[in-house]
Design a protein around this motif. Structure first.
Motif, PDB file in Angstrom:
ATOM      1  N   GLU A  99     -82.811 -71.727  28.266  1.00  0.00           N
ATOM      2  CA  GLU A  99     -82.775 -71.339  26.852  1.00  0.00           C
ATOM      3  C   GLU A  99     -82.577 -69.826  26.714  1.00  0.00           C
ATOM      4  O   GLU A  99     -81.784 -69.356  25.893  1.00  0.00           O
ATOM      5  N   GLY A 100     -83.255 -69.071  27.570  1.00  0.00           N
ATOM      6  CA  GLY A 100     -83.087 -67.618  27.565  1.00  0.00           C
ATOM      7  C   GLY A 100     -81.675 -67.219  27.978  1.00  0.00           C
ATOM      8  O   GLY A 100     -81.092 -66.284  27.410  1.00  0.00           O
ATOM      9  N   GLN A 101     -81.123 -67.930  28.960  1.00  0.00           N
ATOM     10  CA  GLN A 101     -79.752 -67.636  29.383  1.00  0.00           C
ATOM     11  C   GLN A 101     -78.769 -67.904  28.239  1.00  0.00           C
ATOM     12  O   GLN A 101     -77.830 -67.128  28.044  1.00  0.00           O
ATOM     13  N   ILE A 102     -78.988 -68.968  27.493  1.00  0.00           N
ATOM     14  CA  ILE A 102     -78.114 -69.298  26.359  1.00  0.00           C
ATOM     15  C   ILE A 102     -78.184 -68.192  25.308  1.00  0.00           C
ATOM     16  O   ILE A 102     -77.161 -67.728  24.795  1.00  0.00           O
ATOM     17  N   ARG A 103     -79.404 -67.734  25.010  1.00  0.00           N
ATOM     18  CA  ARG A 103     -79.554 -66.619  24.061  1.00  0.00           C
ATOM     19  C   ARG A 103     -78.833 -65.385  24.576  1.00  0.00           C
ATOM     20  O   ARG A 103     -78.207 -64.640  23.816  1.00  0.00           O
ATOM     21  N   ASP A 136     -71.730 -61.583  21.028  1.00  0.00           N
ATOM     22  CA  ASP A 136     -71.910 -60.685  19.879  1.00  0.00           C
ATOM     23  C   ASP A 136     -71.564 -59.241  20.242  1.00  0.00           C
ATOM     24  O   ASP A 136     -71.032 -58.498  19.417  1.00  0.00           O
ATOM     25  N   ARG A 137     -71.819 -58.836  21.495  1.00  0.00           N
ATOM     26  CA  ARG A 137     -71.542 -57.470  21.948  1.00  0.00           C
ATOM     27  C   ARG A 137     -70.131 -57.320  22.522  1.00  0.00           C
ATOM     28  O   ARG A 137     -69.788 -56.270  23.055  1.00  0.00           O
ATOM     29  N   ASP A 138     -69.326 -58.361  22.425  1.00  0.00           N
ATOM     30  CA  ASP A 138     -67.945 -58.337  22.938  1.00  0.00           C
ATOM     31  C   ASP A 138     -67.881 -58.015  24.427  1.00  0.00           C
ATOM     32  O   ASP A 138     -67.007 -57.271  24.890  1.00  0.00           O
ATOM     33  N   VAL A 139     -68.790 -58.595  25.194  1.00  0.00           N
ATOM     34  CA  VAL A 139     -68.793 -58.415  26.650  1.00  0.00           C
ATOM     35  C   VAL A 139     -67.533 -59.071  27.223  1.00  0.00           C
ATOM     36  O   VAL A 139     -67.028 -60.065  26.695  1.00  0.00           O
ATOM     37  N   TYR A 140     -67.054 -58.548  28.316  1.00  0.00           N
ATOM     38  CA  TYR A 140     -65.864 -59.036  28.989  1.00  0.00           C
ATOM     39  C   TYR A 140     -65.987 -60.548  29.266  1.00  0.00           C
ATOM     40  O   TYR A 140     -67.012 -61.014  29.753  1.00  0.00           O
ATOM     41  N   CYS A 141     -64.926 -61.272  28.930  1.00  0.00           N
ATOM     42  CA  CYS A 141     -64.926 -62.743  28.995  1.00  0.00           C
ATOM     43  C   CYS A 141     -65.348 -63.283  30.357  1.00  0.00           C
ATOM     44  O   CYS A 141     -66.098 -64.264  30.437  1.00  0.00           O
ATOM     45  N   ASP A 142     -64.881 -62.676  31.437  1.00  0.00           N
ATOM     46  CA  ASP A 142     -65.211 -63.181  32.774  1.00  0.00           C
ATOM     47  C   ASP A 142     -66.718 -63.132  33.017  1.00  0.00           C
ATOM     48  O   ASP A 142     -67.275 -64.045  33.634  1.00  0.00           O
ATOM     49  N   ASN A 143     -67.368 -62.105  32.534  1.00  0.00           N
ATOM     50  CA  ASN A 143     -68.826 -62.006  32.682  1.00  0.00           C
ATOM     51  C   ASN A 143     -69.530 -63.130  31.919  1.00  0.00           C
ATOM     52  O   ASN A 143     -70.502 -63.712  32.412  1.00  0.00           O
ATOM     53  N   ILE A 144     -69.043 -63.435  30.727  1.00  0.00           N
ATOM     54  CA  ILE A 144     -69.624 -64.512  29.925  1.00  0.00           C
ATOM     55  C   ILE A 144     -69.401 -65.852  30.621  1.00  0.00           C
ATOM     56  O   ILE A 144     -70.309 -66.681  30.721  1.00  0.00           O
ATOM     57  N   LEU A 145     -68.193 -66.064  31.127  1.00  0.00           N
ATOM     58  CA  LEU A 145     -67.880 -67.319  31.814  1.00  0.00           C
ATOM     59  C   LEU A 145     -68.763 -67.509  33.048  1.00  0.00           C
ATOM     60  O   LEU A 145     -69.201 -68.630  33.341  1.00  0.00           O
ATOM     61  N   ASN A 146     -69.045 -66.430  33.748  1.00  0.00           N
ATOM     62  CA  ASN A 146     -69.950 -66.524  34.905  1.00  0.00           C
ATOM     63  C   ASN A 146     -71.358 -66.924  34.478  1.00  0.00           C
ATOM     64  O   ASN A 146     -72.025 -67.702  35.173  1.00  0.00           O
ATOM     65  N   GLN A 147     -71.801 -66.423  33.352  1.00  0.00           N
ATOM     66  CA  GLN A 147     -73.118 -66.803  32.848  1.00  0.00           C
ATOM     67  C   GLN A 147     -73.136 -68.268  32.405  1.00  0.00           C
ATOM     68  O   GLN A 147     -74.126 -68.975  32.606  1.00  0.00           O
ATOM     69  N   ILE A 148     -72.043 -68.718  31.807  1.00  0.00           N
ATOM     70  CA  ILE A 148     -71.944 -70.121  31.415  1.00  0.00           C
ATOM     71  C   ILE A 148     -72.011 -71.016  32.654  1.00  0.00           C
ATOM     72  O   ILE A 148     -72.698 -72.047  32.660  1.00  0.00           O
ATOM     73  N   ALA A 149     -71.327 -70.609  33.729  1.00  0.00           N
ATOM     74  CA  ALA A 149     -71.377 -71.373  34.983  1.00  0.00           C
ATOM     75  C   ALA A 149     -72.806 -71.432  35.518  1.00  0.00           C
ATOM     76  O   ALA A 149     -73.244 -72.469  36.027  1.00  0.00           O
ATOM     77  N   ALA A 150     -73.543 -70.334  35.398  1.00  0.00           N
ATOM     78  CA  ALA A 150     -74.931 -70.305  35.861  1.00  0.00           C
ATOM     79  C   ALA A 150     -75.799 -71.266  35.049  1.00  0.00           C
ATOM     80  O   ALA A 150     -76.653 -71.969  35.604  1.00  0.00           O
ATOM     81  N   VAL A 151     -75.570 -71.321  33.733  1.00  0.00           N
ATOM     82  CA  VAL A 151     -76.323 -72.242  32.872  1.00  0.00           C
ATOM     83  C   VAL A 151     -75.997 -73.687  33.235  1.00  0.00           C
ATOM     84  O   VAL A 151     -76.886 -74.535  33.332  1.00  0.00           O
ATOM     85  N   GLN A 152     -74.722 -73.968  33.442  1.00  0.00           N
ATOM     86  CA  GLN A 152     -74.322 -75.329  33.805  1.00  0.00           C
ATOM     87  C   GLN A 152     -74.967 -75.747  35.126  1.00  0.00           C
ATOM     88  O   GLN A 152     -75.462 -76.867  35.261  1.00  0.00           O
ATOM     89  N   SER A 153     -74.998 -74.842  36.076  1.00  0.00           N
ATOM     90  CA  SER A 153     -75.623 -75.122  37.363  1.00  0.00           C
ATOM     91  C   SER A 153     -77.120 -75.381  37.192  1.00  0.00           C
ATOM     92  O   SER A 153     -77.679 -76.305  37.794  1.00  0.00           O
ATOM     93  N   ALA A 154     -77.765 -74.572  36.375  1.00  0.00           N
ATOM     94  CA  ALA A 154     -79.203 -74.745  36.128  1.00  0.00           C
ATOM     95  C   ALA A 154     -79.483 -76.081  35.434  1.00  0.00           C
ATOM     96  O   ALA A 154     -80.443 -76.779  35.786  1.00  0.00           O
TER      97      ALA A 154
END
Length: 109
Positions: free
Chosen positions: A39-43, A50-68
């Motif tokens: 839940e914290g990772q999703i937030r 919202d901060r316009d972080v580089y897409c690849d960084n966001i995609l890596n975080q999404i992969a981490a959430v999916q793995s979790a």
């Protein structure tokens, strides 16, 4: 006071809603801890967008959430097979195998 069960018209779903799991307190705490972290990772991902972080960084975080989430699913599946499924087979309820196969197919999508 009995819990309210929504009527969906699907007998199979209604029967499944009547069942309960057999998780130990340790397992429940482990699952809740993992889900709170997810839940914290999703937030965090929402904040990155919202901060316009580089897409690849966001995609890596999404992969981490999916793995979790997959990890939580594997733990639940293992516990389900070792308790609920075995119990129902021992009671002569072999329909649990079809239910398990449907669930596993959903998890593997």
């Amino acid at each position: 006071m009995e819990p309210v069960v929504e009527q969906s018209g699907n007998t199979e779903e209604h029967e499944a809603c009547q069942r309960t799991s057999h998780h130990s307190e340790k397992m429940k705490n482990n699952l809740i801890t993992r889900l709170n972290r997810i839940e914290g990772q999703i937030r965090g991902i929402k904040g990155m967008i919202d901060r316009d972080v580089y897409c690849d960084n966001i995609l890596n975080q999404i992969a981490a959430v999916q793995s979790a989430l997959n990890s939580v699913g594997r733990l639940l599946l293992e516990g389900h097979m070792k308790s609920c499924v075995i119990e129902r087979i021992q009671e002569g309820d072999n329909e649990v195998i079809d239910e398990l196969l449907k669930t596993m197919n959903k998890l593997m999508k």
